[in-house]
Write an enzyme that holds these catalytic residues in place. Structure first.
Site, mmCIF file in Angstrom:
data_model
loop_
_atom_site.group_PDB
_atom_site.id
_atom_site.type_symbol
_atom_site.label_atom_id
_atom_site.label_comp_id
_atom_site.label_asym_id
_atom_site.label_seq_id
_atom_site.Cartn_x
_atom_site.Cartn_y
_atom_site.Cartn_z
ATOM 1 N N CYS A 2 0.832 -1.208 0.000
ATOM 2 C CA CYS A 2 0.000 0.000 0.000
ATOM 3 C C CYS A 2 0.866 1.258 0.000
ATOM 4 O O CYS A 2 2.001 1.250 0.468
ATOM 5 C CB CYS A 2 -0.838 0.048 1.264
ATOM 6 S SG CYS A 2 -1.723 -1.460 1.599
ATOM 7 N N ARG A 27 4.581 0.537 -6.139
ATOM 8 C CA ARG A 27 4.592 -0.312 -4.952
ATOM 9 C C ARG A 27 3.625 -1.493 -5.091
ATOM 10 O O ARG A 27 3.692 -2.444 -4.312
ATOM 11 C CB ARG A 27 4.219 0.516 -3.720
ATOM 12 C CG ARG A 27 5.243 1.596 -3.410
ATOM 13 C CD ARG A 27 4.718 2.560 -2.383
ATOM 14 N NE ARG A 27 4.545 1.971 -1.077
ATOM 15 C CZ ARG A 27 5.501 1.833 -0.171
ATOM 16 N NH1 ARG A 27 6.713 2.232 -0.446
ATOM 17 N NH2 ARG A 27 5.257 1.302 1.001
ATOM 18 N N TRP A 76 -3.012 -2.659 -1.432
ATOM 19 C CA TRP A 76 -2.588 -3.980 -1.884
ATOM 20 C C TRP A 76 -3.211 -4.935 -0.885
ATOM 21 O O TRP A 76 -2.818 -4.954 0.277
ATOM 22 C CB TRP A 76 -1.067 -4.030 -1.846
ATOM 23 C CG TRP A 76 -0.442 -5.209 -2.504
ATOM 24 C CD1 TRP A 76 -0.236 -5.408 -3.841
ATOM 25 C CD2 TRP A 76 0.112 -6.363 -1.850
ATOM 26 N NE1 TRP A 76 0.397 -6.602 -4.047
ATOM 27 C CE2 TRP A 76 0.622 -7.213 -2.854
ATOM 28 C CE3 TRP A 76 0.227 -6.769 -0.527
ATOM 29 C CZ2 TRP A 76 1.230 -8.425 -2.574
ATOM 30 C CZ3 TRP A 76 0.836 -7.978 -0.243
ATOM 31 C CH2 TRP A 76 1.327 -8.797 -1.259
ATOM 32 N N ASN A 102 -1.147 1.827 6.023
ATOM 33 C CA ASN A 102 -0.274 0.901 5.309
ATOM 34 C C ASN A 102 0.334 -0.009 6.363
ATOM 35 O O ASN A 102 0.872 0.473 7.348
ATOM 36 C CB ASN A 102 0.802 1.730 4.582
ATOM 37 C CG ASN A 102 1.901 0.892 3.982
ATOM 38 O OD1 ASN A 102 1.751 -0.310 3.830
ATOM 39 N ND2 ASN A 102 2.997 1.535 3.629
ATOM 40 N N GLY A 103 0.231 -1.319 6.180
ATOM 41 C CA GLY A 103 0.795 -2.246 7.164
ATOM 42 C C GLY A 103 -0.231 -3.292 7.538
ATOM 43 O O GLY A 103 -1.232 -3.481 6.844
ATOM 44 N N GLU A 484 18.751 -15.752 -9.994
ATOM 45 C CA GLU A 484 18.224 -14.404 -10.229
ATOM 46 C C GLU A 484 17.550 -14.330 -11.611
ATOM 47 O O GLU A 484 16.479 -13.741 -11.756
ATOM 48 C CB GLU A 484 19.359 -13.371 -10.106
ATOM 49 C CG GLU A 484 18.984 -11.936 -10.466
ATOM 50 C CD GLU A 484 17.866 -11.335 -9.615
ATOM 51 O OE1 GLU A 484 17.455 -11.959 -8.614
ATOM 52 O OE2 GLU A 484 17.383 -10.251 -9.976
ATOM 53 N N LYS A 488 13.636 -13.339 -12.251
ATOM 54 C CA LYS A 488 13.294 -12.212 -13.127
ATOM 55 C C LYS A 488 12.283 -12.670 -14.181
ATOM 56 O O LYS A 488 11.292 -12.015 -14.442
ATOM 57 C CB LYS A 488 14.592 -11.748 -13.789
ATOM 58 C CG LYS A 488 14.848 -10.331 -14.051
ATOM 59 C CD LYS A 488 15.216 -9.384 -12.979
ATOM 60 C CE LYS A 488 14.360 -9.342 -11.776
ATOM 61 N NZ LYS A 488 14.998 -8.897 -10.568
ATOM 62 N N GLU A 491 8.789 -13.451 -12.580
ATOM 63 C CA GLU A 491 7.986 -12.369 -12.024
ATOM 64 C C GLU A 491 7.410 -11.439 -13.082
ATOM 65 O O GLU A 491 6.316 -10.936 -12.897
ATOM 66 C CB GLU A 491 8.749 -11.588 -10.946
ATOM 67 C CG GLU A 491 9.958 -10.841 -11.421
ATOM 68 C CD GLU A 491 10.683 -10.128 -10.287
ATOM 69 O OE1 GLU A 491 10.054 -9.774 -9.282
ATOM 70 O OE2 GLU A 491 11.902 -9.913 -10.420
ATOM 71 N N HIS A 507 19.406 -35.369 -10.926
ATOM 72 C CA HIS A 507 18.901 -36.075 -9.737
ATOM 73 C C HIS A 507 17.384 -35.965 -9.632
ATOM 74 O O HIS A 507 16.841 -35.850 -8.537
ATOM 75 C CB HIS A 507 19.595 -35.550 -8.477
ATOM 76 C CG HIS A 507 21.067 -35.821 -8.500
ATOM 77 N ND1 HIS A 507 21.595 -37.066 -8.261
ATOM 78 C CD2 HIS A 507 22.120 -35.022 -8.807
ATOM 79 C CE1 HIS A 507 22.906 -37.023 -8.398
ATOM 80 N NE2 HIS A 507 23.261 -35.789 -8.732
ATOM 81 N N LYS A 606 6.463 -3.642 -4.644
ATOM 82 C CA LYS A 606 7.866 -3.251 -4.631
ATOM 83 C C LYS A 606 8.482 -3.405 -3.245
ATOM 84 O O LYS A 606 9.599 -3.866 -3.094
ATOM 85 C CB LYS A 606 7.983 -1.799 -5.114
ATOM 86 C CG LYS A 606 9.399 -1.263 -5.175
ATOM 87 C CD LYS A 606 10.186 -1.930 -6.276
ATOM 88 C CE LYS A 606 11.605 -1.451 -6.383
ATOM 89 N NZ LYS A 606 12.433 -2.411 -7.148
HETATM 90 C C1 F6R Z 1 12.686 -9.157 -7.458
HETATM 91 C C2 F6R Z 1 12.512 -8.248 -6.343
HETATM 92 C C3 F6R Z 1 12.271 -8.817 -4.999
HETATM 93 C C4 F6R Z 1 13.063 -8.038 -3.944
HETATM 94 C C5 F6R Z 1 12.680 -8.514 -2.546
HETATM 95 C C6 F6R Z 1 13.476 -7.808 -1.462
HETATM 96 O O1 F6R Z 1 12.896 -8.470 -8.655
HETATM 97 O O2 F6R Z 1 12.552 -7.056 -6.513
HETATM 98 O O3 F6R Z 1 12.566 -10.167 -4.953
HETATM 99 O O4 F6R Z 1 14.425 -8.230 -4.190
HETATM 100 O O5 F6R Z 1 11.312 -8.281 -2.334
HETATM 101 O O6 F6R Z 1 13.260 -6.434 -1.489
HETATM 102 P P1 F6R Z 1 14.257 -5.425 -0.785
HETATM 103 O O7 F6R Z 1 15.547 -5.486 -1.528
HETATM 104 O O8 F6R Z 1 13.585 -4.096 -0.893
HETATM 105 O O9 F6R Z 1 14.412 -5.895 0.633
#
Ligand code: F6R
Length: 611
Positions: A2, A27, A76, A102-103, A484, A488, A491, A507, A606
């Site tokens: 949020c 976000r 959210w 928010n929270g 990674e 990517k 997501e 395996h 985010k």
């Molecule tokens: C993937 C991504 C997430 C963040 C994760 C941690 O592209 O952005 O996996 O890496 O939510 O977020 P931070 O770095 O803000 O703690």
């Protein structure tokens, strides 16, 4: 997660609040709403499910809502489905108290039951309606907004950034936070609050970072801060040096593409900030050389991509500094009872500095008396403030939900710490130390070279657009890049994918390989190339389509492989910094080709401030 925005001052509030909310869209959210206090204090609430555009259309960009004071929210969903009814703001029965939050209020069911016993009824499924009615309850009891807010804080468990309008106090916003981000700004034009700086940067650069349990009173005359005993406290503002433009798309089709292309600069910024000529200067960390020589283990923790940076760093630290390293997923680590000697250094990696599980892991470690170092991008964020020591990455604001430039600058930060430790512990020669420092300064140009070849990746993505399963395999640091790359891809393109340590595939997982399955091998670790190539051949003989991404100096790639992409050579310890760029581009183009919302992928946020 949020986002909240608030404004009070001399201008019509709704357009400013809506504009701020658009800057927080990154976000992640599924509904939005605003509450505007008009003449005489009556509060108008407008809410809508879906994108902010729906709310903007309903209110003509806010112009239809009169009033100089307002709060807004992008939600959210956590408690209750995304709907107009569950969207914020929430209010008491006579709309004299209205709040956005928010929270997560963890004890909201108990609080709700208590309020129901006292005659309250509820119209939504949200914890925020409970929060609002709790404030109402204490306001009726004490007839004083600051007291109502402090009582609220004393009775709730969980995290919150809460902003409240009281009809009895027109033109004023009362706010409080705990473990959810909230920044405050002030100019002659009025006072602002927001979940993140970009929402208000257009109006002011003077930002106050609030601490847990600080109550803020915003009015057009200024901002005042109080502790829970309602004693005024003084705080000083931080002047934000980066530009609002840094958080704008600036002609790029998506923030993600813009941020991918900013990587040569952010890598250069992070390297040059700490490496001056030949001098590696981490004095800003306030970790003495004596202390660093004493540590006997490094524990790295974080979530998602930040955790993946830790996996790369594990190889780099162990190889260069000869220190044992464990990498822990923060949401697991915080609930474990790890064996600690007190001589560890715990490194928490986080772009936002607000990720709930990473913050909790940090607190757990601090409570056990272990020293903590935060590698964080957002200035003044909770993790940055609470860690014993901070290394700020220099990525600038990252807007796209999928991290790219923050990941790259976190890698650099970890390389720098590894080099420092290696030097102090005498585990690498002076000559190799110099070579590695030099190599770091060359990375930005090499990243540029990878970016210049993006059309090849774009074309490949167009050929792979219908794939439904992709496997990334590699060994050592290449395996770390694979996890990674796979995240990517998942997501933002929504294509199922797996990352495997190349030797592990046979395996069990190899049974998933069918005719045409795309297997992407990463080959940058010279000593491991032959082994990974054999694993790729194993999948090729089961019908896989083989693509490889290889360091330009790597030989021995069989001609029968379907596609070979080359990246510039760098020292093997740093190869993730180049390989990941191609993989970010691959995911980006697939996401675009599949018509996805690249910067705001479904179900994602985010800054993950819930557990
Ligand atoms: C993937 C991504 C997430 C963040 C994760 C941690 O592209 O952005 O996996 O890496 O939510 O977020 P931070 O770095 O803000 O703690």
């Amino acid at each position: 997660m949020c986002g909240i925005v608030g404004y009070t001052g001399g201008r019509q509030a709704a357009p400013i609040v809506l504009d701020g909310l658009t800057k927080l869209e990154y976000r992640g959210y599924d509904s939005a709403g605003v509450a505007i206090s008009g003449d005489g204090g009556d509060i108008d609430i407008v809410k809508a499910k879906g994108k902010l555009k729906v709310l903007c259309d309903l209110t003509d960009g806010g112009k239809k809502l009169n009033g100089l004071c307002g709060i807004g929210h992008t939600r959210w969903a956590t408690h209750g489905e995304p709907s107009q009814n569950n969207a914020h703001p929430h209010c008491n029965d006579d709309k004299t108290i209205v709040a956005v939050h928010n929270g997560i209020i963890e004890n909201y069911t108990q609080l709700k039951a208590k309020l129901i016993r006292r005659g309250y009824t509820f119209y939504s499924e949200t914890d925020t309606e409970v929060a609002t009615k709790l404030v109402d309850y204490y306001y009726r009891k004490y007839n004083e907004p600051l007291k109502a807010i402090s009582e609220f804080a004393l009775h709730v468990r969980g995290s919150y950034a809460l902003a409240v309008l009281f009809k009895d106090f027109p033109g004023e916003i009362f706010a409080i936070r705990k473990d959810s981000p909230m920044v405050i700004g002030y100019t002659d034009g009025g006072a602002f609050l927001a979940s993140d700086v970009p929402a208000i940067l257009k109006y002011t650069r003077n930002i106050y970072y609030t601490d847990n349990h600080e109550i803020v009173l915003l009015s057009k005359e200024g901002v005042a801060f109080y502790n829970l005993d309602r004693e005024e406290i003084s705080k000083s503002a931080t002047v934000i040096s980066w530009d609002a433009e840094a958080a704008e798309k600036g002609g790029w089709e998506h923030f993600m593409l813009k941020e991918i292309h900013e990587q040569p600069d952010v890598v250069a910024n992070t390297v040059n900030y700490f490496l001056h000529g030949d001098n590696l200067d981490l004095s800003e960390l306030h970790l003495s050389d004596d202390y660093l020589k004493e540590i006997d283990r490094i524990v790295i923790t974080g979530c998602g991509s930040a955790y993946h940076v830790g996996v790369v760093a594990q190889y780099v630290f162990e190889d260069l500094a000869r220190l044992p390293v464990t990498v822990e997923i923060a949401s697991e680590f915080r609930y474990r009872n790890p064996v600690l000697t007190g001589r560890e250094l715990v490194i928490v990696i986080s772009q936002s500095g607000e990720t709930a599980d990473s913050l909790a892991a940090l607190r757990e470690m601090k409570a056990r008396g272990v020293k903590t170092l935060a590698v964080v991008n957002v200035l003044g964020s909770s993790i940055a403030r609470e860690a014993d020591s901070v290394l700020y990455t220099k990525a600038g604001p990252e807007i796209s939900v999928a991290t790219t430039k923050a990941y790259s600058s976190q890698l650099i930060a970890m390389y720098l710490v590894a080099l420092k430790l290696a030097k102090l512990r005498g585990t690498i020669s002076e000559e190799y130390f110099s070579t590695l420092k030099k190599e770091l300064t060359l990375l930005p140009e090499k990243i540029k070279t990878v970016l210049e070849n993006k059309s090849v990746i774009q074309k490949f993505a167009s050929e792979m657009v219908d794939k439904e399963d992709v496997f990334f395999i590699g060994r050592g640091i290449d395996y770390a890049t694979c996890i990674e790359s796979s995240l990517k891809l998942k997501e933002i393109s929504y294509i199922h994918s797996e990352a495997y340590a190349a030797g592990e595939l046979k395996h069990g997982t190899i049974s998933l390989i069918e005719n045409g399955t795309l297997v992407f091998g990463i080959l940058t670790q010279k000593a491991l190339v032959e082994k990974t190539v054999s694993n790729l051949v194993e999948t090729a003989s089961r019908g896989a389509y083989i693509a490889v991404l290889a360091d330009e100096n790597v030989d021995g790639i069989p001609v029968k492989f379907d596609k070979v992409f080359r990246i510039p050579h760098t020292d093997g310890h740093f190869s993730a910094s180049l390989a990941v760029i191609s993989m970010q581009l691959f995911s980006y183009y697939l996401s675009v080709l599949r018509g996805n919302d690249v910067d705001k992928p479904r179900n994602l946020a985010k800054s993950v401030t819930v557990e």
